[in-house]
Design an enzyme around this catalytic site. Structure first.
Site, PDB file in Angstrom:
ATOM      1  N   ASP A 276       0.561  -1.798  -0.091  1.00 30.37           N
ATOM      2  CA  ASP A 276       0.244  -0.046  -0.274  1.00 30.37           C
ATOM      3  C   ASP A 276       1.135   1.246   0.350  1.00 30.37           C
ATOM      4  O   ASP A 276       2.025   1.711   0.861  1.00 30.37           O
ATOM      5  CB  ASP A 276      -0.864   0.038   1.298  1.00 30.37           C
ATOM      6  CG  ASP A 276      -2.415   0.533   1.019  1.00 30.37           C
ATOM      7  OD1 ASP A 276      -2.237   1.251   0.364  1.00 30.37           O
ATOM      8  OD2 ASP A 276      -3.240   0.497   1.570  1.00 30.37           O
TER       9      ASP A 276
ATOM     10  N   HIS B 221     -11.975  -1.354   4.079  1.00 31.30           N
ATOM     11  CA  HIS B 221     -11.290  -1.972   5.135  1.00 31.30           C
ATOM     12  C   HIS B 221     -11.841  -0.010   5.441  1.00 31.30           C
ATOM     13  O   HIS B 221     -11.542  -0.484   6.664  1.00 31.30           O
ATOM     14  CB  HIS B 221      -9.994  -2.040   5.174  1.00 31.30           C
ATOM     15  CG  HIS B 221      -8.812  -0.896   4.667  1.00 31.30           C
ATOM     16  ND1 HIS B 221      -8.813  -0.930   3.498  1.00 31.30           N
ATOM     17  CD2 HIS B 221      -8.784   0.833   5.764  1.00 31.30           C
ATOM     18  CE1 HIS B 221      -8.033   0.586   2.597  1.00 31.30           C
ATOM     19  NE2 HIS B 221      -8.471   1.164   3.981  1.00 31.30           N
ATOM     20  N   ASP B 222     -12.846   0.576   4.723  1.00 32.02           N
ATOM     21  CA  ASP B 222     -13.368   1.994   4.800  1.00 32.02           C
ATOM     22  C   ASP B 222     -14.568   1.613   4.768  1.00 32.02           C
ATOM     23  O   ASP B 222     -15.510   2.663   5.373  1.00 32.02           O
ATOM     24  CB  ASP B 222     -12.607   2.174   4.095  1.00 32.02           C
ATOM     25  CG  ASP B 222     -11.366   3.400   3.903  1.00 32.02           C
ATOM     26  OD1 ASP B 222     -10.441   3.204   4.870  1.00 32.02           O
ATOM     27  OD2 ASP B 222     -10.800   2.907   2.583  1.00 32.02           O
TER      28      ASP B 222
HETATM   29  C1  GLC Z   1      -8.105   6.169   1.791  1.00 37.08           C
HETATM   30  C2  GLC Z   1      -7.856   4.548   3.255  1.00 37.08           C
HETATM   31  C3  GLC Z   1      -7.687   5.026   4.383  1.00 37.08           C
HETATM   32  C4  GLC Z   1      -7.310   6.325   4.693  1.00 37.08           C
HETATM   33  C5  GLC Z   1      -7.056   7.166   4.213  1.00 37.08           C
HETATM   34  C6  GLC Z   1      -6.429   8.031   4.100  1.00 37.08           C
HETATM   35  O1  GLC Z   1      -9.065   5.971   1.905  1.00 37.08           O
HETATM   36  O2  GLC Z   1      -7.834   3.739   3.118  1.00 37.08           O
HETATM   37  O3  GLC Z   1      -8.178   4.031   5.430  1.00 37.08           O
HETATM   38  O4  GLC Z   1      -7.733   6.187   6.419  1.00 37.08           O
HETATM   39  O5  GLC Z   1      -7.131   6.757   2.827  1.00 37.08           O
HETATM   40  O6  GLC Z   1      -5.699   7.804   4.147  1.00 37.08           O
END
Ligand code: GLC
Ligand code: CA
Length: 535
Positions: free
Chosen positions: A99, A325-326
């Site tokens: 990531d 995960h969001d």
């Molecule tokens: C992306 C990630 C999320 C994070 C955000 C800020 O949307 O998936 O989990 O909080 O970016 O980095």
């Protein structure tokens, strides 16, 4: 298969490392845990894993606040652990995607520590610093996705810095070539070690307006929604200069052969597809999130599939996502039975599917008691019922005290029903959703119509969604019942075929002639013999 890159036919599996497998009894998952579970991933049949951030981080946003792009956080392990993970994964035939979080760093990253130290520091321009207005107010009206103004005043140098997310996540200045090259170097670091690509965090955010103009008011703002949606992000996201950045990032990975770039992009489909890049020189897969929030009706789903297919640039490869995960888990959103239909949809649509860990055992959205909330988004915005912890709870491996995830109390609570829904139990149940996922993945792998065939919509109305996947002489018909009643799809009698797979896992091999009968919330894949007759 000549000329087809590996990720065209791959199934990707997202691992949220804090919640996959703990091996040192601190209640948080780690790299050794992932290594220990590689055989499970092979058994499931996926081809690639994407691991959410594992880099050194104060964990204000659980790793999405990176303090060092080229290391491993001790919570997860060490660089040698990572090398073992990579080697073992590759030995098992699995690709590994990391990531990449290029939009912002942690406020503890040495770059930001230097940047904030003085107005004339060499790294000052690596972030977005602005003077306040005449009255000392924020430089403009830009809002943080995690609540409040996106500007944080830093008294030491009496200027504001911009943060699209938490104030502990200052945004990098992507107009500065030094910033770009620093991130490209970090990419090369991992590519040289052998990683197979990256999922790029909030890719559409990287460039902001160079004149820092106010965002316009959103006339469609829904009260009760996330407060930042009160404005349209016209000047803070999806800026024209992104095209150049995309091409540069692509050049970096292309120097390493067949590596994959996936972009996290929440945009309407007509803007999303721009991230394939000019002449497809952008990311290989701009994540297609259209299923994530879609109302779960055959008609709506059929329509969004067609809109997506129609918007794809020539040669652009599609992809589908059901959870991450969001966002709330699919089984929580549509129910455990409909989650099987969703699985069949995900794995029979045209394009690369991404499975969110735990969805393959039907994990639902777990209610989190207020005193156990960890998500900074929810903590900042307690009124918002959109906390992300409920889809980040530990993987349910077995029915032991902590579900086989850990020997200690996990960082987030386990689902109440983990003794019922876990890998061990579902492994020995021939009709479990886990077995359905395995069979769908295996079927997909064995059928070129599913891997590369065309998508031909037949019907999307009421409770029924029907489509063909066709490749040369191979024709598959997918029929999904989104309703709780029985349903019938009638074709002319010349339609003959064999039922390859039912979502109930019990009708394999049945002959089909003309009429397809579906039980409550049942989906089937049928191999059609000869020409495909149409009504
Ligand atoms: C992306 C990630 C999320 C994070 C955000 C800020 O949307 O998936 O989990 O909080 O970016 O980095
Ligand atoms: Ca651990």
């Amino acid at each position: 298969m000549p000329d087809v890159p590996w990720w065209n036919s791959a199934v990707i599996y997202e691992i949220y490392p804090r919640s996959f497998q703990d091996t040192n009894a601190d209640g948080v998952g780690d790299l050794r845990g992932i290594i220990a579970r590689l055989p499970y991933l092979v058994e499931l049949g996926v081809d690639a894993i994407w691991i959410c951030p594992i880099f050194p981080s104060p964990m204000a946003d659980f790793g999405y606040d990176v303090a060092n792009y080229i290391g491993i956080d001790p919570l997860f392990g060490t660089l040698p652990d990572f090398d073992v993970l990579l080697a073992e994964a590759h030995r098992s035939g699995l690709k590994v995607l990391l990531d990449l979080v290029p939009n912002h760093t942690s406020d503890r990253h040495p770059w930001f520590v230097q940047s904030r130290s003085s107005r004339d520091n060499a790294k000052r321009d690596w972030y977005l610093w602005r003077d306040g207005g005449a009255d000392g107010a924020e430089p403009n009206n830009w809002l943080s996705q995690f609540g409040g103004s996106a500007w944080e005043f830093d008294p030491h140098t009496a200027q504001y810095y911009y943060h699209a997310f938490l104030k502990q996540q200052p945004d990098l200045n992507w107009r500065n070539p030094q910033v770009r090259h620093a991130i490209y170097d970090a990419m090369r670091f991992w590519l040289q070690r052998g990683v197979d690509g990256f999922r790029v965090d909030v890719l559409w955010h990287l460039i902001k307006d160079d004149q820092f103009r106010d965002n316009p008011v959103n006339p469609g703002f829904a009260v009760g929604g996330p407060p930042h949606e009160a404005l349209l992000p016209l000047y803070t996201t999806d800026r024209p200069e992104m095209a150049e950045v995309l091409a540069q990032m692509r050049d970096v990975v292309d120097q390493f052969g067949e590596r994959l770039l996936i972009g996290e992009i929440y945009l309407p489909v007509e803007r999303l597809v721009a991230y394939y890049g000019r002449d497809l020189r952008g990311v290989h897969l701009p994540f297609n999130f259209s299923l994530l929030g879609a109302p779960w009706h055959a008609g709506t789903i059929g329509k969004l599939i067609q809109e997506y297919e129609a918007a794809l640039p020539k040669g652009g490869w599609p992809n589908w996502v059901l959870g991450n995960h969001d966002r709330p888990r699919i089984a929580g959103r549509v129910g455990r039975k409909q989650a099987r239909i969703a699985a069949m949809l995900l794995l029979t649509l045209r394009g690369t599917p991404t499975i969110y860990f735990g969805d393959e055992i039907g994990m639902t959205q777990v209610p989190i008691p207020p005193d156990r909330v960890r998500d900074p988004f929810q903590k900042n915005l307690p009124g918002i019922k959109m906390g992300r912890d409920g889809s980040r709870t530990p993987m349910q491996w077995d029915d032991s005290r902590y579900a086989g995830f850990s020997e200690a109390e996990p960082w987030l609570p386990l689902a109440d029903d983990f003794r019922q829904y876990n890998v061990a139990k579902q492994r020995s149940d021939p009709t479990s959703i886990y077995q359905l996922y395995r069979q769908l993945i295996a079927l997909r792998r064995s059928r070129s119509a599913l891997l590369r065939g065309s998508y031909r919509p037949i019907h999307a109305d009421g409770d029924l969604l029907l489509f063909f996947r066709e490749q040369g002489p191979e024709r598959l018909l997918v029929a999904l019942n989104f309703g709780t009643g029985a349903a019938v799809a009638k074709f002319p009698d010349e339609l003959v075929g064999t039922l390859l797979l039912s979502s109930h896992l019990d009708r394999q091999g049945e002959d089909v002639r003309g009429t397809i009968k579906l039980r409550s919330e049942e989906g089937v894949v049928i191999e059609v013999a000869g020409k495909t007759p149409m009504r």
